[in-house]
Design a protein around this motif. Structure first.
Motif, mmCIF file in Angstrom:
data_model
loop_
_atom_site.group_PDB
_atom_site.id
_atom_site.type_symbol
_atom_site.label_atom_id
_atom_site.label_comp_id
_atom_site.label_asym_id
_atom_site.label_seq_id
_atom_site.Cartn_x
_atom_site.Cartn_y
_atom_site.Cartn_z
ATOM 1 N N LEU A 60 0.826 -1.203 0.000
ATOM 2 C CA LEU A 60 0.000 0.000 0.000
ATOM 3 C C LEU A 60 0.865 1.260 0.000
ATOM 4 O O LEU A 60 0.595 2.217 -0.739
ATOM 5 N N LYS A 61 1.907 1.270 0.812
ATOM 6 C CA LYS A 61 2.785 2.434 0.902
ATOM 7 C C LYS A 61 3.469 2.698 -0.431
ATOM 8 O O LYS A 61 3.569 3.844 -0.892
ATOM 9 N N LEU A 62 3.940 1.622 -1.062
ATOM 10 C CA LEU A 62 4.621 1.759 -2.349
ATOM 11 C C LEU A 62 3.699 2.367 -3.400
ATOM 12 O O LEU A 62 4.070 3.302 -4.122
ATOM 13 N N TRP A 63 2.465 1.872 -3.475
ATOM 14 C CA TRP A 63 1.559 2.330 -4.521
ATOM 15 C C TRP A 63 0.897 3.655 -4.175
ATOM 16 O O TRP A 63 0.511 4.414 -5.073
ATOM 17 N N ASP A 64 0.775 3.972 -2.897
ATOM 18 C CA ASP A 64 0.322 5.308 -2.523
ATOM 19 C C ASP A 64 1.341 6.355 -2.981
ATOM 20 O O ASP A 64 0.967 7.443 -3.459
ATOM 21 N N LYS A 65 2.609 6.022 -2.846
ATOM 22 C CA LYS A 65 3.664 6.934 -3.292
ATOM 23 C C LYS A 65 3.642 7.069 -4.816
ATOM 24 O O LYS A 65 3.822 8.160 -5.362
ATOM 25 N N TRP A 67 1.142 6.923 -6.718
ATOM 26 C CA TRP A 67 -0.046 7.652 -7.171
ATOM 27 C C TRP A 67 0.286 9.081 -7.594
ATOM 28 O O TRP A 67 -0.225 9.583 -8.591
ATOM 29 N N SER A 68 1.138 9.758 -6.836
ATOM 30 C CA SER A 68 1.417 11.174 -7.085
ATOM 31 C C SER A 68 2.665 11.406 -7.937
ATOM 32 O O SER A 68 3.106 12.543 -8.087
ATOM 33 N N LYS A 69 3.213 10.361 -8.514
ATOM 34 C CA LYS A 69 4.407 10.522 -9.339
ATOM 35 C C LYS A 69 4.053 11.266 -10.623
ATOM 36 O O LYS A 69 3.179 10.843 -11.381
ATOM 37 N N PRO A 70 4.692 12.397 -10.898
ATOM 38 C CA PRO A 70 4.358 13.152 -12.121
ATOM 39 C C PRO A 70 4.562 12.316 -13.376
ATOM 40 O O PRO A 70 5.447 11.458 -13.451
ATOM 41 N N PHE A 127 -4.301 14.476 -7.961
ATOM 42 C CA PHE A 127 -3.666 13.449 -8.788
ATOM 43 C C PHE A 127 -2.699 14.164 -9.738
ATOM 44 O O PHE A 127 -2.827 15.375 -9.964
ATOM 45 N N PRO A 128 -1.717 13.488 -10.314
ATOM 46 C CA PRO A 128 -0.778 14.149 -11.222
ATOM 47 C C PRO A 128 -1.396 14.318 -12.602
ATOM 48 O O PRO A 128 -1.105 13.574 -13.541
ATOM 49 N N GLY A 129 -2.269 15.327 -12.741
ATOM 50 C CA GLY A 129 -3.088 15.427 -13.936
ATOM 51 C C GLY A 129 -2.565 16.320 -15.035
ATOM 52 O O GLY A 129 -2.427 15.889 -16.183
ATOM 53 N N PHE A 130 -2.242 17.584 -14.712
ATOM 54 C CA PHE A 130 -1.989 18.554 -15.761
ATOM 55 C C PHE A 130 -0.684 19.304 -15.513
ATOM 56 O O PHE A 130 -0.233 19.441 -14.385
ATOM 57 N N CYS A 131 -0.106 19.796 -16.597
ATOM 58 C CA CYS A 131 1.063 20.656 -16.485
ATOM 59 C C CYS A 131 0.626 22.033 -15.988
ATOM 60 O O CYS A 131 -0.574 22.335 -15.901
ATOM 61 N N GLU A 164 -10.256 9.816 -13.278
ATOM 62 C CA GLU A 164 -10.707 8.434 -13.316
ATOM 63 C C GLU A 164 -9.844 7.594 -14.248
ATOM 64 O O GLU A 164 -9.550 6.433 -13.966
ATOM 65 N N ILE A 165 -9.420 8.176 -15.359
ATOM 66 C CA ILE A 165 -8.521 7.455 -16.261
ATOM 67 C C ILE A 165 -7.195 7.196 -15.570
ATOM 68 O O ILE A 165 -6.657 6.075 -15.622
ATOM 69 N N HIS A 166 -6.661 8.214 -14.906
ATOM 70 C CA HIS A 166 -5.413 8.017 -14.153
ATOM 71 C C HIS A 166 -5.599 6.947 -13.081
ATOM 72 O O HIS A 166 -4.735 6.080 -12.900
ATOM 73 N N SER A 167 -6.742 6.992 -12.395
ATOM 74 C CA SER A 167 -7.014 6.016 -11.335
ATOM 75 C C SER A 167 -7.083 4.599 -11.898
ATOM 76 O O SER A 167 -6.515 3.666 -11.320
#
Length: 344
Positions: A60-65, A67-70, A127-131, A164-167
């Motif tokens: 969980l910790k690995l994938w939570d981290k 999640w926010s990777k640009p 979420f890491p969505g837009f520039c 949702e696509i990112h998720s």
């Protein structure tokens, strides 16, 4: 020839003589024991509950981290890198409005299901969505702290779809990694059992094992199949809404409902509306984008879907009491929406 031992029937190949059968009998029985233990519960692949909990929380910790990777900006055609925290729900317009001391409650998956955790407003719904450049698409309604134009609602639906696509892509990678790790541990567990019976740590090698009716494997495979089924529909809706934003027209179905009271809840996510056009007709499946957006003294509810579902979502939205109640029940159960912020 059939041989019975410990209620296990072994079907030996005819070319195996008595000496070969005696040599392999313990290995075959150990293999059968390993399968029986796995059938009793997938947790058998862990040496202890402590190891299982450690692996689970580490995963969980690995994938939570992660999640926010640009990554690449989610605006079509953009090659810039996203910022790590794009807000799906407006920070200044809605999230701060319901926060207490700069924090809200948001659902997170844990070992026992969904828990509500305390989170700072700057991290809520991100979420890491837009520039940086495409973040400015939403500045019009965020700066005035209210959605007042059709384009505002289209943009809100657009970033909901992007999240949702990112998720879904994140969930797919996570499930694939979980499945690969489970296969590795399952094979290692079986190999350890049969090699212990053979009297040596490297007496046998095992690879490419295939199983039927493995509960854990089936659950993960079905989860992956669901993600794969949802992604094309989400991507199609993404293209329709973006085209509408850029070129005008009426490419997607969207309904906006205004309430003259302020709910202490923000929601952005998706749900599935199953319906029939006629009593005897086939069941239609509409993937719907949902949003509950409190503003000063009011609340806006958004519902959007592909154009072919326009009549269905219009009828669904016409019963406001039923619609609001259904969304709040979904929020409470954590089953439909993917991004929540809840005041305490």
């Amino acid at each position: 020839m059939l041989e019975e031992q410990r209620d296990v029937v072994i079907h030996w190949p005819d070319e195996f003589d008595e000496a070969k059968r005696a040599e392999l009998r313990g290995v075959v029985l150990a293999y059968n024991d390993a399968l029986t233990e796995l059938e009793a519960g997938p947790a058998a692949v862990f040496a202890s509950d402590g190891e299982r909990n450690g692996v689970f929380h580490g995963f969980l910790k690995l994938w939570d981290k992660a999640w926010s990777k640009p990554g690449p900006c989610m605006h079509m055609g953009c090659t810039s890198t996203s910022i790590p925290r794009s807000h799906t729900i407006s920070l200044g317009t809605s999230i701060r409005l319901i926060a207490e001391k700069g924090h809200v409650l948001t659902p997170r998956y844990g070992e026992d299901g969904i828990d509500l955790i305390d989170i700072g407003v700057r991290d809520a719904s991100t979420f890491p969505g837009f520039c940086d450049a495409h973040e400015q698409l939403f500045s019009g309604f965020e700066s005035q702290k209210a959605m007042t134009q059709a384009d505002h609602f289209r943009l809100q639906i657009f970033r909901t779809i992007c999240r949702e696509i990112h998720s879904k892509r994140h969930q797919r990678q996570k499930a694939e990694a979980m499945l690969a790790e489970y296969w590795r541990r399952r094979d290692a567990y079986i190999l350890q059992k049969i090699n212990a019976a053979a009297g040596g740590p490297q007496a046998f090698d095992v690879s490419g094992l295939k199983f039927e009716n493995d509960e854990m494997e089936t659950k993960l495979v079905n989860h992956l199949a669901g993600i794969q089924a949802d992604l094309p529909e989400l991507e199609g809706l993404y293209a329709s809404v973006l085209d509408e934003i850029q070129n005008g027209g009426d490419k997607a179905a969207m309904t906006v409902i205004n309430f003259d009271f302020q709910l202490p809840v923000c929601l952005s996510g998706f749900g599935v509306l199953n319906y029939r056009e006629t009593a005897a007709g086939p069941v239609q499946r509409a993937m719907c984008m949902l949003a509950i957006l409190p503003e000063e003294g009011c609340t806006k509810l958004l519902l959007a879907a592909a154009k072919e579902h326009e009549r269905a979502i219009g009828l669904h939205a016409s019963d406001r009491r039923d619609l609001t109640f259904g969304w709040l029940i979904a929020l409470d159960r954590g089953r439909r929406s993917s991004t929540h912020s809840i005041s305490r």
